[in-house]
Design a protein around this motif. Structure first.
Motif, PDB file in Angstrom:
ATOM      1  N   MET A 153       0.821  -1.203   0.000  1.00 38.17           N
ATOM      2  CA  MET A 153       0.000   0.000   0.000  1.00 38.17           C
ATOM      3  C   MET A 153       0.856   1.255   0.000  1.00 38.17           C
ATOM      4  SD  MET A 153      -2.566   1.771   2.756  1.00 38.17           S
ATOM      5  CE  MET A 153      -3.001   0.278   3.622  1.00 38.17           C
ATOM      6  N   LEU A 154       1.882   1.303   0.837  1.00 37.58           N
ATOM      7  CA  LEU A 154       2.743   2.480   0.897  1.00 37.58           C
ATOM      8  C   LEU A 154       3.410   2.733  -0.448  1.00 37.58           C
ATOM      9  CD1 LEU A 154       4.095   4.754   2.535  1.00 37.58           C
ATOM     10  CD2 LEU A 154       5.868   3.099   3.182  1.00 37.58           C
ATOM     11  N   ALA A 155       3.931   1.684  -1.075  1.00 38.94           N
ATOM     12  CA  ALA A 155       4.586   1.841  -2.378  1.00 38.94           C
ATOM     13  C   ALA A 155       3.587   2.328  -3.426  1.00 38.94           C
ATOM     14  CB  ALA A 155       5.212   0.517  -2.806  1.00 38.94           C
ATOM     15  N   ALA A 156       2.378   1.753  -3.425  1.00 39.86           N
ATOM     16  CA  ALA A 156       1.366   2.159  -4.400  1.00 39.86           C
ATOM     17  C   ALA A 156       0.950   3.609  -4.194  1.00 39.86           C
ATOM     18  CB  ALA A 156       0.151   1.234  -4.293  1.00 39.86           C
ATOM     19  N   ARG A 157       0.827   4.021  -2.938  1.00 35.48           N
ATOM     20  CA  ARG A 157       0.412   5.397  -2.657  1.00 35.48           C
ATOM     21  C   ARG A 157       1.531   6.389  -2.970  1.00 35.48           C
ATOM     22  NH1 ARG A 157      -3.058   5.058   2.906  1.00 35.48           N
ATOM     23  NH2 ARG A 157      -3.045   7.332   2.621  1.00 35.48           N
ATOM     24  N   LEU A 158       2.770   5.980  -2.788  1.00 39.72           N
ATOM     25  CA  LEU A 158       3.884   6.824  -3.212  1.00 39.72           C
ATOM     26  C   LEU A 158       3.930   6.932  -4.734  1.00 39.72           C
ATOM     27  CD1 LEU A 158       6.667   5.777  -0.679  1.00 39.72           C
ATOM     28  CD2 LEU A 158       5.829   8.113  -1.053  1.00 39.72           C
ATOM     29  N   ALA A 159       3.623   5.835  -5.421  1.00 39.17           N
ATOM     30  CA  ALA A 159       3.559   5.893  -6.884  1.00 39.17           C
ATOM     31  C   ALA A 159       2.489   6.886  -7.326  1.00 39.17           C
ATOM     32  CB  ALA A 159       3.265   4.505  -7.453  1.00 39.17           C
ATOM     33  N   TRP A 160       1.312   6.799  -6.705  1.00 35.01           N
ATOM     34  CA  TRP A 160       0.229   7.720  -7.041  1.00 35.01           C
ATOM     35  C   TRP A 160       0.619   9.156  -6.719  1.00 35.01           C
ATOM     36  CZ3 TRP A 160      -4.065   9.249  -9.261  1.00 35.01           C
ATOM     37  CH2 TRP A 160      -4.801  10.292  -8.694  1.00 35.01           C
ATOM     38  N   TYR A 161       1.182   9.362  -5.526  1.00 35.57           N
ATOM     39  CA  TYR A 161       1.443  10.730  -5.094  1.00 35.57           C
ATOM     40  C   TYR A 161       2.560  11.377  -5.899  1.00 35.57           C
ATOM     41  CZ  TYR A 161       1.936  14.794  -2.112  1.00 35.57           C
ATOM     42  OH  TYR A 161       1.981  16.092  -1.658  1.00 35.57           O
ATOM     43  N   THR A 162       3.670  10.666  -6.097  1.00 41.65           N
ATOM     44  CA  THR A 162       4.829  11.255  -6.778  1.00 41.65           C
ATOM     45  C   THR A 162       4.748  11.107  -8.284  1.00 41.65           C
ATOM     46  OG1 THR A 162       6.119   9.206  -6.706  1.00 41.65           O
ATOM     47  CG2 THR A 162       6.284  10.685  -4.791  1.00 41.65           C
TER      48      THR A 162
END
Length: 464
Positions: free
Chosen positions: A195-204
């Motif tokens: 989840m953290l990696a996916a949300r960082l992908a979305w955010y950045t």
């Protein structure tokens, strides 16, 4: 509810004057915005009475379970995002940055025996703050930096995160060899990292994070933490035989938040990639979550039945947090993937009504553990936090597109130190000093009203 000292009693008095209509019952109309806000305000206030505010040199630290501070701040962030009530923002801002530690990776020296899941929850709190455009502190690390710091630590051997000697990949549950969970690779650590990696992908909007997210998800299906045929999410695997990659067969104990981590990660991966593969995964996992935990015998209310029936959730203190986290992630997925809203919202509404009925304890709106059958007498900080989370989540129907978690492409602040957590910081990022004003935080009202309210409090709580 616990009252400690004059400051707490004054806060209670002020709250009574402002919210007199909420004292006798936590009334909720799930189709009325103000009703939900009122219920959410009461639930949030109850959870914060347990927090030792900022009269400490270690804000954000909760001694009995360090990760609970992250869960508390997640609840506060969701409450602020859903209602625009800034009452607790000072506590969140100060504590969320302070617990990041000097490395910007949520590995502070005072938190002993940190697990990868503990660290991950703080990273999720930080990326949530970034997605909601929660104001960064005037100095020190940004919320994005702190989230990146956790990611960097968890992909590195030095951070005792991802490794391949057991089960061919994955994160261990606990980081130190002396810990009992060192040989375990569990769903919450790996689903949370996904989840953290996916949300960082979305955010950045950077693909390296998405590459890691896909890697974690694929590994999870390989060892059957996630079964991509039945869509069951197991609890853990260990070094052993019976499974692939020198791994044991999964422990099939089921918890809501294990499902929730993978649902959120898949939803954000769909939002980032627009690949229907991830939409199908999200849909299947949501359906599986509903079938497994939103049970007809409990009126369709979300239930961590593995421990709620036996009261083990309440005894353990961690268990009551699971479903609160899960409903908050469901609400975010419904925002990030809008056409899932109609599937998710009715389930949240049923659970919110159940939670409201359970938060009526002792005529003081104390929240119980089980959200079915009324108040069960199990008042705790964790129960209050989950009560707050469901009230924020059910605000979903009133949140428009402007409430959708942002990315750097849609107004998110991209300022960060991408090397946080690596030991090779690109520049100094000292923690903001904890000032006298910071320690006061939202408690300034207490100082102003103490003299006025103390007499009233004593009168109000006298036996008739």
């Amino acid at each position: 509810m616990r009252f400690k000292g004059a400051g707490h009693m004054a806060i209670v008095a002020l709250r009574i004057l402002l919210f007199t209509n909420q004292v006798l019952a936590l009334n909720l109309d799930v189709n009325n915005q103000q009703s939900i806000k009122d219920a959410g305000s009461t639930a949030a206030y109850n959870m914060m009475t347990w927090y030792k505010e900022n009269g400490t040199d270690n804000p954000g630290f909760i001694s009995r379970s360090w990760w609970t501070g992250a869960a508390l701040f997640l609840a506060c962030l969701n409450y602020w995002h859903a209602t625009n009530d800034t009452t607790y923002n000072d506590e969140v801002s100060i504590g969320l940055q302070h617990q990041g530690g000097s490395g910007g990776d949520y590995m502070p020296s005072w938190a002993v025996g940190i697990g990868n899941d503990d660290q991950m929850f703080w990273g999720l709190a930080a990326i949530t703050a970034a997605e909601y455009k929660f104001p960064n502190r005037p100095s020190g690390d940004t919320w994005l930096t702190l989230a990146e710091g956790v990611f960097n630590d968890q992909i590195s051997p030095e951070g005792k995160g991802w490794e391949t000697t057991i089960c061919g990949g994955g994160l261990r549950w606990q980081k130190e060899i002396w810990q009992s969970g060192y040989t375990m690779k569990n769903a919450v650590s790996n689903g949370g990292f996904f989840m953290l990696a996916a949300r960082l992908a979305w955010y950045t909007q950077k693909n390296n994070y998405a590459t890691w997210a896909a890697k974690v998800y694929d590994w999870s299906t390989t060892v059957n933490l996630v079964n991509n045929k039945t869509w069951a999410v197991a609890d853990s695997v260990r070094a052993g035989s019976g499974g692939p990659n020198g791994c044991s067969l999964p422990d099939h104990t089921e918890w809501t938040y294990n499902y929730g981590t993978y649902i959120s990660g898949a939803g954000y991966m769909y939002a980032y990639t627009n690949d229907t593969k991830w939409l199908n995964i999200t849909n299947n996992l949501v359906d599986s979550l509903f079938t497994t935990f939103f049970l007809p015998q409990h009126g369709g209310v979300i239930t961590d039945w593995e421990c709620e029936a036996s009261d083990e959730c309440y005894k353990d203190a961690n268990g009551p947090l699971f479903k609160g986290l899960t409903v908050s992630w469901l609400a975010d997925v419904a925002l990030i993937v809008p056409f899932l809203r109609e599937k998710i919202l009715p389930k949240l509404q049923v659970s919110a009504q159940g939670a409201a009925n359970s938060c009526t304890g002792n005529n003081q709106n104390l929240c119980g553990n089980r959200w079915y059958g009324g108040y069960d007498g199990q008042n705790s900080m964790e129960n209050a936090m989950s009560g707050s989370q469901i009230m924020s989540a059910v605000m979903l129907q009133f949140l428009g597109t402007s409430s959708k978690p942002v990315s750097t492409a849609t107004g998110g602040n991209g300022t960060s130190d991408p090397s946080a957590g690596t030991g090779e910081r690109s520049g100094p990022a000292p923690l903001s000093p904890i000032t006298t004003a910071d320690r006061a935080g939202a408690g300034i009202l207490t100082v102003l009203f103490v003299a006025l309210m103390l007499g009233g409090v004593v009168f109000l709580f006298m036996d008739p």
